[in-house]
Design a protein around this motif. Structure first.
Motif, mmCIF file in Angstrom:
data_model
loop_
_atom_site.group_PDB
_atom_site.id
_atom_site.type_symbol
_atom_site.label_atom_id
_atom_site.label_comp_id
_atom_site.label_asym_id
_atom_site.label_seq_id
_atom_site.Cartn_x
_atom_site.Cartn_y
_atom_site.Cartn_z
ATOM 1 N N UNK A 1 0.835 -1.206 0.000
ATOM 2 C CA UNK A 1 0.000 0.000 0.000
ATOM 3 C C UNK A 1 0.867 1.252 0.000
ATOM 4 N N UNK A 2 1.910 1.258 0.816
ATOM 5 C CA UNK A 2 2.820 2.405 0.855
ATOM 6 C C UNK A 2 3.468 2.640 -0.499
ATOM 7 N N UNK A 3 3.947 1.546 -1.132
ATOM 8 C CA UNK A 3 4.600 1.696 -2.436
ATOM 9 C C UNK A 3 3.639 2.245 -3.478
ATOM 10 N N UNK A 4 2.408 1.723 -3.477
ATOM 11 C CA UNK A 4 1.416 2.180 -4.449
ATOM 12 C C UNK A 4 1.086 3.655 -4.258
ATOM 13 N N UNK A 5 1.151 4.126 -3.029
ATOM 14 C CA UNK A 5 0.819 5.520 -2.750
ATOM 15 C C UNK A 5 2.059 6.408 -2.697
ATOM 16 N N UNK A 6 3.209 5.869 -3.101
ATOM 17 C CA UNK A 6 4.425 6.676 -3.191
ATOM 18 C C UNK A 6 5.167 6.881 -1.885
ATOM 19 N N UNK A 7 4.924 6.040 -0.905
ATOM 20 C CA UNK A 7 5.604 6.170 0.384
ATOM 21 C C UNK A 7 7.059 5.728 0.303
ATOM 22 N N UNK A 8 7.825 6.145 1.294
ATOM 23 C CA UNK A 8 9.248 5.812 1.347
ATOM 24 C C UNK A 8 9.456 4.488 2.069
ATOM 25 N N UNK A 9 10.552 3.817 1.732
ATOM 26 C CA UNK A 9 10.907 2.568 2.399
ATOM 27 C C UNK A 9 11.335 2.861 3.833
ATOM 28 N N UNK A 10 11.401 1.828 4.645
ATOM 29 C CA UNK A 10 11.808 1.977 6.038
ATOM 30 C C UNK A 10 13.212 2.572 6.133
ATOM 31 N N UNK A 11 14.125 2.075 5.296
ATOM 32 C CA UNK A 11 15.502 2.581 5.305
ATOM 33 C C UNK A 11 15.578 4.049 4.925
ATOM 34 N N UNK A 12 14.820 4.424 3.910
ATOM 35 C CA UNK A 12 14.816 5.816 3.484
ATOM 36 C C UNK A 12 14.184 6.698 4.562
ATOM 37 N N UNK A 13 13.129 6.202 5.211
ATOM 38 C CA UNK A 13 12.486 6.957 6.280
ATOM 39 C C UNK A 13 13.458 7.194 7.441
ATOM 40 N N UNK A 14 14.215 6.175 7.795
ATOM 41 C CA UNK A 14 15.193 6.330 8.875
ATOM 42 C C UNK A 14 16.219 7.394 8.513
ATOM 43 N N UNK A 15 16.726 7.320 7.287
ATOM 44 C CA UNK A 15 17.728 8.273 6.827
ATOM 45 C C UNK A 15 17.160 9.692 6.834
ATOM 46 N N UNK A 16 15.963 9.878 6.279
ATOM 47 C CA UNK A 16 15.352 11.199 6.225
ATOM 48 C C UNK A 16 15.026 11.731 7.622
ATOM 49 N N UNK A 17 14.579 10.851 8.506
ATOM 50 C CA UNK A 17 14.259 11.274 9.873
ATOM 51 C C UNK A 17 15.510 11.774 10.593
ATOM 52 N N UNK A 18 16.617 11.071 10.426
ATOM 53 C CA UNK A 18 17.872 11.495 11.062
ATOM 54 C C UNK A 18 18.324 12.835 10.481
ATOM 55 N N UNK A 19 18.221 12.991 9.157
ATOM 56 C CA UNK A 19 18.625 14.248 8.531
ATOM 57 C C UNK A 19 17.712 15.399 8.960
ATOM 58 N N UNK A 20 16.451 15.113 9.147
ATOM 59 C CA UNK A 20 15.508 16.145 9.555
ATOM 60 C C UNK A 20 15.853 16.681 10.950
ATOM 61 N N UNK A 21 16.295 15.783 11.817
ATOM 62 C CA UNK A 21 16.640 16.165 13.192
ATOM 63 C C UNK A 21 18.063 16.720 13.285
ATOM 64 N N UNK A 22 18.945 16.263 12.359
ATOM 65 C CA UNK A 22 20.366 16.646 12.400
ATOM 66 C C UNK A 22 20.802 17.262 11.070
ATOM 67 N N UNK A 23 20.298 18.435 10.730
ATOM 68 C CA UNK A 23 20.699 19.029 9.448
ATOM 69 C C UNK A 23 22.202 19.307 9.413
#
Length: 153
Positions: free
Chosen positions: A28-50
């Motif tokens: 469902x996530x892929x069909x709706x254009x969601x990010x993978x778990x790995x990408x989400x982790x990476x983006x979350x860390x970057x969001x908190x630690x620019x």
């Protein structure tokens, strides 16, 4: 009779059922254009630690710097992250999430929250509690087995 036993085994296949649930949610996530778990982790860390260094980011994500470098390159090509040279030390690189990356993070979090709401609507409070308890019991058992396997080495 053999067919009946097979049906019963698959009907009560706990691991298979859990995997089907996870696959369905990921699909469902892929069909709706969601990010993978790995990408989400990476983006979350970057969001908190620019402006975090690639080395610190790799350590935080517990992945090899070479693997991270390839991921960052691809995300940079897609306009999701940006690499900059540190003005104070031209040898250092900083990684920053771009507005597109923030949007992906926000959209995927919203999709996952919708899934949580759906599950809470489908299961009663008692069923949710029981599901969490059983899941934790299985996780503990699997971690115990893994620890025993590592200790045996």
């Amino acid at each position: 009779m053999m067919m009946e036993k097979s049906r019963i085994n698959s009907e009560y296949d706990v691991l298979g059922s859990a995997m089907r649930l996870v696959r369905t949610m990921k699909r469902r996530e892929r069909l709706e254009g969601g990010a993978s778990r790995g990408m989400m982790r990476l983006l979350a860390v970057l969001s908190i630690n620019p402006g975090i260094s690639p080395k610190a980011l790799a350590e935080h994500l517990e992945i090899r710097p070479a693997s991270l470098s390839e991921r960052i390159r691809k995300l940079e090509e897609e306009g999701i992250v940006r690499r900059d040279t540190d003005e104070g030390d031209l040898r250092r690189i900083k990684v920053t999430i771009m507005p597109r990356g923030e949007a992906i993070l926000k959209e995927t979090r919203a999709m996952r929250e919708e899934d949580r709401k759906l599950i809470t609507e489908v299961l009663s409070e008692e069923e949710q509690k029981m599901f969490c308890q059983i899941s934790q019991k299985l996780v503990n058992a699997m971690e115990s087995i893994r620890k025993e396997d590592v200790d045996a080495l």
